[in-house]
Enzyme design. Sequence first.
Site, short mmCIF file in Angstrom:
data_model
loop_
_atom_site.label_atom_id
_atom_site.label_comp_id
_atom_site.label_asym_id
_atom_site.label_seq_id
_atom_site.Cartn_x
_atom_site.Cartn_y
_atom_site.Cartn_z
NE ARG A 87 4.45 -33.10 22.96
CZ ARG A 87 5.59 -33.70 23.15
NH1 ARG A 87 5.86 -34.87 22.58
NH2 ARG A 87 6.53 -33.14 23.90
CG HIS B 129 13.63 -35.37 28.27
ND1 HIS B 129 14.13 -34.68 27.19
CD2 HIS B 129 12.34 -35.00 28.40
CE1 HIS B 129 13.18 -33.92 26.69
NE2 HIS B 129 12.08 -34.10 27.41
CG HIS C 142 15.80 -26.33 24.41
ND1 HIS C 142 15.91 -26.90 23.16
CD2 HIS C 142 14.69 -26.86 24.97
CE1 HIS C 142 14.91 -27.75 22.97
NE2 HIS C 142 14.15 -27.76 24.04
CG ASP D 3 12.95 -28.29 28.84
OD1 ASP D 3 11.79 -28.72 28.69
OD2 ASP D 3 13.90 -28.65 28.11
#
Length: 362
Positions: free
Chosen positions: A105, A213, A201, A283
């Site tokens: 990010r 996703h 994860h 998540d």
Amino acid sequence: MCWALLVPLLLGAAPELPPLEVQIGQLLVVGFRGLTPAESAPILEDVRRRHLGGVILFRRDVPLQSERRNLESVAQLRDLIAALQAAASAPLLVAIDQEGGRVRRLEGAFGLPRPPSAGRLGTLDDPAVTRAEAEKTARVLAALGINLNLAPVVDLAIDPQGPAIGAVQRSYGRDVERVLRHAREVIRAHRAAGLLTALKHFPGHGSAGRDTHLGFADITGTWSRVELEPFRRLAREGLADAVVTAHVFNRTLDPAAPATLSAATIGTLLRGELGFDGVVISDDLQMGAIAGHYDLTRTVELALTAGVDLLVFANNSVYDQQITARVIDTTLRLVEAGRLDRGLIARAYQRVARLKARLPRR
């Protein structure tokens, strides 16, 4: 920042539990829009009035297809985080996904030009280089006021073409020892800077042929128990601050629910067999693998019952400004209806409070 909710823990005393709605607020991590405190007024209200436990920062606003979300400059971000912390009754977890490679990010203006991917570092396989890169990242995060990096990825790259891990170079490799060598360096570098990390994860996303996703990912035929080893070893070594769950489905572990919503996977496997008693972070619960199959009430009920301590609503696939209030109200109704146990929420709150008590006082 007010540390009122954590004072008993810091003094070594057994804390008196705050009201239930405060406990629930502390179990949520939410994404939001805004570069300045004025633009971020709704989330500041959640922090102040609803005792929101954490926020997650993004550079890009996916629903709006905009590059204007939370991150613009060093001074801007410091001011924003300072305002959020000043509104909090307990230290606010300020989380970010700064793995390196494609999942980053912060870059450019924040002094982190194109940090290398885990795949590149794993191929180089020089722990000193990984440590140096992690130290750069940790120094920048700490200076900004970010205190939780949702890294390192300890998934094994079982499927090198897997769209969520292997194909995008998010894993240090397929070999357990190699993954451990590099993950240890990342964790230690962050701890030296006063930051928390989270292992991704659980119980392993590296054999998935689909990105959660987007939707359902069944790993029943591809997953193997070797994928547990990085989590097992790092937890045993005291290097697991928190563990992030995967939304993968594995009928050999649980024939009914994906890992994030599975008591068999989190309670029996992670907490029981692997002995992990730290914070479990979901998540993003708005991802397709969850939101496409469960409504909010069922998601909250199953996640908390499974043993998740921090429920993440990133607000970056869909955007719901009222999500904090909605989840708190939903959880209260589940408790009143006898579908969620108060003791379960209290234990999750206490684990989160213990994690926050480890943050340096600034």
